[in-house]
Design an enzyme around this catalytic site. Sequence first.
Site, PDB file in Angstrom:
ATOM      1  N   GLU A   1      -6.028   6.309   3.877  1.00 29.87           N
ATOM      2  CA  GLU A   1      -5.451   6.281   5.223  1.00 29.87           C
ATOM      3  C   GLU A   1      -4.050   5.696   5.200  1.00 29.87           C
ATOM      4  OE1 GLU A   1      -9.731   5.129   7.193  1.00 29.87           O
ATOM      5  OE2 GLU A   1      -7.898   4.455   8.181  1.00 29.87           O
TER       6      GLU A   1
ATOM      7  N   CYS B   1       1.990   1.867   7.660  1.00 33.36           N
ATOM      8  CA  CYS B   1       0.955   1.052   7.016  1.00 33.36           C
ATOM      9  C   CYS B   1       0.392   1.838   5.831  1.00 33.36           C
ATOM     10  CB  CYS B   1      -0.136   0.730   8.036  1.00 33.36           C
ATOM     11  SG  CYS B   1      -1.468  -0.248   7.349  1.00 33.36           S
TER      12      CYS B   1
ATOM     13  N   CYS C   1     -12.208  -0.565  -1.265  1.00 36.55           N
ATOM     14  CA  CYS C   1     -11.857  -1.940  -1.629  1.00 36.55           C
ATOM     15  C   CYS C   1     -13.092  -2.653  -2.179  1.00 36.55           C
ATOM     16  CB  CYS C   1     -11.318  -2.695  -0.419  1.00 36.55           C
ATOM     17  SG  CYS C   1     -10.712  -4.352  -0.839  1.00 36.55           S
TER      18      CYS C   1
ATOM     19  N   CYS D   1     -15.078  -8.153   2.362  1.00 37.29           N
ATOM     20  CA  CYS D   1     -14.984  -8.948   3.593  1.00 37.29           C
ATOM     21  C   CYS D   1     -15.983  -8.355   4.591  1.00 37.29           C
ATOM     22  CB  CYS D   1     -13.562  -8.900   4.144  1.00 37.29           C
ATOM     23  SG  CYS D   1     -12.350  -9.455   2.933  1.00 37.29           S
TER      24      CYS D   1
ATOM     25  N   CYS E   1     -14.940  -5.898   7.592  1.00 37.81           N
ATOM     26  CA  CYS E   1     -13.979  -4.822   7.288  1.00 37.81           C
ATOM     27  C   CYS E   1     -14.678  -3.517   6.950  1.00 37.81           C
ATOM     28  CB  CYS E   1     -13.083  -5.258   6.129  1.00 37.81           C
ATOM     29  SG  CYS E   1     -11.972  -3.953   5.562  1.00 37.81           S
TER      30      CYS E   1
ATOM     31  N   GLU F   1      -6.978  -3.764  -1.771  1.00 37.44           N
ATOM     32  CA  GLU F   1      -6.391  -5.081  -1.997  1.00 37.44           C
ATOM     33  C   GLU F   1      -5.229  -4.895  -2.987  1.00 37.44           C
ATOM     34  OE1 GLU F   1      -6.366  -8.371  -1.009  1.00 37.44           O
ATOM     35  OE2 GLU F   1      -4.856  -8.329  -2.591  1.00 37.44           O
TER      36      GLU F   1
ATOM     37  N   LEU G   1      -6.017 -15.218   6.097  1.00 32.36           N
ATOM     38  CA  LEU G   1      -6.766 -16.477   6.088  1.00 32.36           C
ATOM     39  C   LEU G   1      -8.074 -16.292   6.866  1.00 32.36           C
ATOM     40  CD1 LEU G   1      -6.350 -19.390   5.010  1.00 32.36           C
ATOM     41  CD2 LEU G   1      -5.810 -20.022   7.368  1.00 32.36           C
TER      42      LEU G   1
ATOM     43  N   ASN H   1     -11.302  -5.137  15.264  1.00 31.97           N
ATOM     44  CA  ASN H   1     -11.622  -3.769  15.664  1.00 31.97           C
ATOM     45  C   ASN H   1     -13.049  -3.462  15.259  1.00 31.97           C
ATOM     46  OD1 ASN H   1      -9.688  -1.980  16.890  1.00 31.97           O
ATOM     47  ND2 ASN H   1      -8.370  -2.419  15.138  1.00 31.97           N
TER      48      ASN H   1
ATOM     49  N   CYS I   1      -8.987  -0.204  10.045  1.00 32.52           N
ATOM     50  CA  CYS I   1      -8.725   0.317   8.722  1.00 32.52           C
ATOM     51  C   CYS I   1     -10.025   0.723   8.043  1.00 32.52           C
ATOM     52  CB  CYS I   1      -8.024  -0.767   7.929  1.00 32.52           C
ATOM     53  SG  CYS I   1      -7.801  -0.301   6.259  1.00 32.52           S
TER      54      CYS I   1
HETATM   55  N1  SAH Z   1      -6.789  -6.165   1.548  1.00 32.40           N
HETATM   56  C1  SAH Z   1      -5.670  -6.770   2.161  1.00 32.40           C
HETATM   57  C2  SAH Z   1      -4.823  -5.808   2.950  1.00 32.40           C
HETATM   58  C3  SAH Z   1      -5.555  -4.776   3.783  1.00 32.40           C
HETATM   59  S1  SAH Z   1      -6.497  -5.400   5.140  1.00 32.40           S
HETATM   60  C4  SAH Z   1      -6.100  -7.944   3.011  1.00 32.40           C
HETATM   61  O1  SAH Z   1      -7.291  -8.098   3.250  1.00 32.40           O
HETATM   62  O2  SAH Z   1      -5.247  -8.722   3.404  1.00 32.40           O
HETATM   63  C5  SAH Z   1      -5.206  -5.802   6.290  1.00 32.40           C
HETATM   64  C6  SAH Z   1      -5.618  -6.767   7.377  1.00 32.40           C
HETATM   65  O3  SAH Z   1      -6.591  -6.158   8.241  1.00 32.40           O
HETATM   66  C7  SAH Z   1      -6.264  -8.048   6.853  1.00 32.40           C
HETATM   67  O4  SAH Z   1      -5.650  -9.163   7.435  1.00 32.40           O
HETATM   68  C8  SAH Z   1      -7.703  -7.926   7.294  1.00 32.40           C
HETATM   69  O5  SAH Z   1      -8.249  -9.210   7.509  1.00 32.40           O
HETATM   70  C9  SAH Z   1      -7.583  -7.101   8.563  1.00 32.40           C
HETATM   71  N2  SAH Z   1      -8.798  -6.364   8.946  1.00 32.40           N
HETATM   72  C10 SAH Z   1      -9.718  -5.793   8.172  1.00 32.40           C
HETATM   73  N3  SAH Z   1     -10.683  -5.200   8.908  1.00 32.40           N
HETATM   74  C11 SAH Z   1     -10.342  -5.389  10.213  1.00 32.40           C
HETATM   75  C12 SAH Z   1     -10.934  -5.016  11.467  1.00 32.40           C
HETATM   76  N4  SAH Z   1     -12.058  -4.329  11.525  1.00 32.40           N
HETATM   77  N5  SAH Z   1     -10.288  -5.385  12.599  1.00 32.40           N
HETATM   78  C13 SAH Z   1      -9.130  -6.064  12.551  1.00 32.40           C
HETATM   79  N6  SAH Z   1      -8.534  -6.444  11.402  1.00 32.40           N
HETATM   80  C14 SAH Z   1      -9.143  -6.116  10.241  1.00 32.40           C
HETATM   81 FE1  SF4 Z   2     -10.510  -5.336   1.222  1.00 28.13          FE
HETATM   82 FE2  SF4 Z   2      -8.702  -6.371   2.888  1.00 28.13          FE
HETATM   83 FE3  SF4 Z   2     -10.907  -5.115   3.818  1.00 28.13          FE
HETATM   84 FE4  SF4 Z   2     -11.120  -7.494   2.670  1.00 28.13          FE
HETATM   85  S1  SF4 Z   2     -10.026  -7.027   4.567  1.00 28.13           S
HETATM   86  S2  SF4 Z   2     -12.439  -5.728   2.267  1.00 28.13           S
HETATM   87  S3  SF4 Z   2      -9.591  -7.357   1.069  1.00 28.13           S
HETATM   88  S4  SF4 Z   2      -9.246  -4.194   2.647  1.00 28.13           S
END
Ligand code: SAH
Ligand code: SF4
Length: 388
Positions: free
Chosen positions: A106, A145, A152, A156, A159, A204, A257, A334, A377
């Site tokens: 994406e 973006c 990934c 998390c 996510c 990541e 964080l 989200n 995402c």
């Molecule tokens: N892997 C990296 C970069 C991609 S994620 C990272 O985790 O930083 C980019 C951002 O989107 C991160 O800050 C993550 O915490 C946030 N993110 C992931 N899933 C999300 C969701 N469902 N809603 C809002 N933010 C989200």
């Molecule tokens: Fe990967 Fe970033 Fe999603 Fe965490 S928030 S699973 S590091 S894409």
Amino acid sequence: MTQPIQIGTAAQPQRGIALFGMHRERLGEILLGFTLTSYRIQQLWQALYQQRVTEIDEIAPFPVQLRSQITEAGYCVGLPEIAQVFTSVDGTERYLIACADGATVETVWMPEGDGGEQGDGSDDTAGAAGESSAEAARYLRATICVSSQVGCAVNCQFCLTAKLGVQRNLTAGEIAGQVVAVLNRHKVRVGRDRINLVFMGMGEPFLNYDAFMDAVRLLVAGVGIPESRMTVSTSGILPGIERFASETVRPKLALSLNAPNDTIRAEIMPITRKWNIAALLDGLRAIPLRARERLTLEYVLLGDVNDRLQDARELVQQVRRSGLPLKVNLIVWNPGPGVAYQMPQPDTVAAFQQHLMASGVPAYIRRPRGRDIYAACGQLKRTTEAGE
Ligand code: SAH
Ligand code: SF4
């Protein structure tokens, strides 16, 4: 949520050895097989990264014979292709971009950014130097973006991309290629239009460090986007942060964080057990900052998990203790299928931000863009593949 509007499907990705993604030296080695005139290397470099050609036949300064020799030897430009486009009512476009092996990632085009660029040292000029606001309005401003991996591995809990697991790393050409495919679609004039890049798509970046940094160098030296207009976001891969600190050409850094202490963070980001908050903030200290540059802490607000006032207070303590020039980007979570969290209440989000600001911590709310086209995402890829 309205249905995504699909407005296009693209051709099959090109087959062959991709020239896009190669640096000058490698291009030079390849050209040596066909021509002994060294200025051809510069012409090829410019065609790939400045003119942003999509076919070898578009390399205008090359004689027809040279173009066909290169093609016959099995080379192609090899840009990843926009396979599907989803357009939001707010102007955001989300793409599924296909690589040569059929893997899709994406990429997002946000015509006015998402607020994430505020206060980090990149928003202090109007555009081209000295321009009036009327002149600036004639230029495009957008944020792209970009993804760094297919899926990934970090896991998390909130996510969507995590649900895909990691399928593979992207190459430097595939990372920089997402940007160029989108620049071409919008006919962006790099150097005049103002483009920000955020490496915050799927994956990541610091677990695909070499390809990611290689892509950054191509985008800076080749395409001409300054690194000060790029931000990379990491979930907190300490060895990556340490390497990043020693780079001479480097984007700005955001650390996800997402929690004010290790207990909450470990719950939502299990990787915290490997590198905790103190170690990560310590790692940030080694990064030499540019004038006015701030490091960003990203903080996804999850209802009743990390969005209470006591969390905001603890976050302020963390920022103060670190002594680092930090700003906080608050992101409203989200929702997506299969992820059991709640969105925070709007007044909770406002109260959280106000507490940070009142305590002297710059805090911005990243606007949710393109919510009607599956903004979270990883959501687009999942919903498309699942045929939902
Ligand atoms: N892997 C990296 C970069 C991609 S994620 C990272 O985790 O930083 C980019 C951002 O989107 C991160 O800050 C993550 O915490 C946030 N993110 C992931 N899933 C999300 C969701 N469902 N809603 C809002 N933010 C989200
Ligand atoms: Fe990967 Fe970033 Fe999603 Fe965490 S928030 S699973 S590091 S894409």
